[in-house]
Scaffold this active site. Sequence first.
Site, PDB file in Angstrom:
ATOM      1  N   SER A   1     -44.648 -33.513  16.170  1.00 28.31           N
ATOM      2  CA  SER A   1     -43.707 -32.541  16.371  1.00 28.31           C
ATOM      3  C   SER A   1     -42.384 -33.151  16.811  1.00 28.31           C
ATOM      4  CB  SER A   1     -44.259 -31.215  17.213  1.00 28.31           C
ATOM      5  OG  SER A   1     -44.505 -31.564  18.403  1.00 28.31           O
TER       6      SER A   1
ATOM      7  N   LYS B   1     -41.760 -30.565  24.198  1.00 26.76           N
ATOM      8  CA  LYS B   1     -40.798 -29.787  23.419  1.00 26.76           C
ATOM      9  C   LYS B   1     -39.356 -30.212  23.928  1.00 26.76           C
ATOM     10  CE  LYS B   1     -43.021 -26.278  21.456  1.00 26.76           C
ATOM     11  NZ  LYS B   1     -44.419 -27.020  21.272  1.00 26.76           N
TER      12      LYS B   1
END
Lengths: 142, 433
Positions: A60, A97
């Site tokens: 990701s 993130k």
Amino acid sequence: MLRLARVVIYAEIQVPLFGAAVCAGFPSPAEDWIEETIDPAALLIANRPATFLMRVDGASMVDVGIFDKDIVVVDRSLDPRHGDIVVAVVDGKRSLKRLDMSGDVPRLSFANASLPAFVAAELSDALIWGVVTWNLHRLRTR
Amino acid sequence: MSERVLALIDGNSFYCSCERVFDGRLAKRPVIVLSNNDGCAIARTAEAKALGIGMGAPYFTIRDLCRREGVAVFSSNYALYGDMSARMNEMYRSFSPDVEIYSIDESFLDLTGFTRRDLVAYARDLRETVRRWIGIPTCVGIGRTKTLAKLANRIAKSIPELHGVCDLTDPDAYDHWLVRVPADQIWGVGPAHAKRLAAHGCETVADVRDLDPRQARQSMTVVGERLIYELRGISCINLETVPAAQKGCAVTRMFSSRVESLPVLEQAIAAHATRLAEKLRRQALGTDHVSIFYHTSEHDRGEPQRSVATTVSLPEATNDSLALARAATWGARRLWRDGYRYSKAGVMTFDLVKLAFSQRALFDGFDRERSTALMGAMDACNHRFGRGTVVPAAANVERRRSWSHADTALYDPPGRAAARERLGAMICRVCRS
């Protein structure tokens, strides 16, 4: 997901650092010289009690250069800032993130063009566990 | 009353808190950690305690409850707890020049010199930094003696309004709490002592403090007498004299002078491991791991600083001085680096088991029968001729007194080649004063 790597950071090794930056564009005519020595562990770990190493599982964050199986260095003593890569805990699950504080509310985003930009609308239901300071990416395949 | 200020900081439900740091889903769930071989609950979060799970509850008696209530159950992971403990102590050393590790999650910090108002703020800052950097919630108790610091810590834990810090160097707090806390909350007061205290009419800590020390000595030995002085703020408890707690114990020392060579360090580590083993043997306890640490001093400003710690696993639980000393020195050797002046070293264990009931290793176990005989002989000698009379050769520490001594083998069961071989590795120095 992120798995905790066994963190034993006691191998102080001094390695000479070549003064001229390694050229990643056109070669420079300057000669290399040894500027100082560097302890790689000390370079990566500014605050030892608060630093954790974690192994990355998943893709990701490839757009910021963090790949599957890389090892990230996470410092819990740092205040998160806009643009930081952070270890966030969303719904109890730990993940990498990017922190975006450009809007009214801080947001967490993936860094992979093929994934939706934002995962949590705001930070109220998420927690920032630590700030990623380095990524260890193996270039030579085993 | 002494001018010393000691703080005892410890992790709340430490093992459970360590597990929580790495799994966000556990934040609000009850969590327990089981002892070696998953025998019984040795750490419980407040939520788990509220479900009625007692300390040391055998797992088979609570398995159904745990499933029904969604309790997260963990096998103990001492490598993780040891790492978190080392991080905390490294942090403490930036808050206090003198840190004494008492167990895996409890350390005494010397805060002498801080004025009282700064003290509570400082303790709060310490707690907050540990929580942020490492993720472990803690409580801090502050007092003039170790007993008072420990008592303050207990108060801080049980009174939420104190926000994790209780300062008994504050005369108002001292007067307020000592008349309110029951006598059996004092450190080291077990059920037997509590009964004797009750017989003296002691209900609260203040009642114990006000006993006549000389009378207390008659009925409760020197331990009771020391306790009274400690509660009055007169320091007289040396951690060495405190028996090993089931949750683990530590033997740590400042070096008399800075240590710059590995053989000297190994000797100190072996001596600490020997003392630790003696403590365990006194209560028939054993351990299957040993953790060692050593570091330079914050006082040596401008000199290179280094602090290391590691945990060495053993194949099975033991309290054999030789086995523990060997494991501890092996760990110390692995972490050694020249060029530093080390000021302090320690040997710790985190979880102790009753040796008689502990699980045996399938392979590479220790010869317990022989070890028991050898250690028994060693302890008997040391009891008769004074501590340190017989020690493993590796722990042959320098003595302050001069001894007339003879190098001799200690124990040679006739006709047992293996035992003799072992003795070769352990030439004991028998000294008589």
